[in-house]
Design an enzyme around this catalytic site. Structure first.
Site: not given
Ligand code: RB5
Length: 142
Positions: A7-8, A64-67, A69, A97-98, A108, A132-133, A136
């Site tokens: 995303d952005h 994304c910002g956090t990975g 979402g 494992h996965n 971020r 085992r993996h 699972r």
């Molecule tokens: C976008 O602002 C932010 O919500 C997205 O990049 C992400 O971090 C969502 O999980």
């Protein structure tokens, strides 16, 4: 073949990752987003997830910002095991494992230097094929 999307919030890091993939000689396709304009991460998470489950792409990379979402969205697609990784140990473990088929990164959260090492670890680590993996992973799908 690698499917990549963001995303952005992940746009700048995706540019660096694509340069790195080129330097590694990897084949990849960019599913967007293509600008820093605000957009919705599920659109790109699901596009890359469907590309991977189609069989046309071996692995996916999502940013994304956090990975978080974008990985939640990708994991709604049957057959996807998307793992958010902020360190190389997790990237190695989720392959062993996965058998994770998508790596999700938070632009971020991790700097570009670490992100590229995580990408290398994810791409270079094979699944263990351990009984085992496999059992699972089968339970995740059922
Ligand atoms: C976008 O602002 C932010 O919500 C997205 O990049 C992400 O971090 C969502 O999980």
């Amino acid at each position: 073949m690698i499917a990549i999307g963001c995303d952005h919030g992940g746009f700048q890091l995706k540019q660096e990752i694509m340069q790195h993939l080129e330097a590694r000689g990897e084949r990849f396709y960019d599913f967007g987003t293509y600008t820093e304009e605000s957009c919705d991460y599920p659109d790109y998470g699901k596009a890359v997830a469907h590309a991977v489950t189609s069989g046309e792409y071996d692995r996916g990379i999502l940013i994304c910002g956090t990975g978080i979402g974008i990985s939640i969205a990708a994991n709604k697609v049957q057959g996807i095991r998307a793992a958010v990784c902020g360190d190389c140990f997790s990237a190695e473990a989720t392959r062993l494992h996965n058998d994770a088929n998508i790596l999700a990164l938070g632009a971020r959260v991790v700097g570009p230097g670490l992100a590229l090492k995580i990408v290398d670890t994810f791409l270079d680590t094979p699944f263990s094929n351990d009984e085992r993996h496999l059992r699972r992973i089968g339970k995740i799908e059922s």
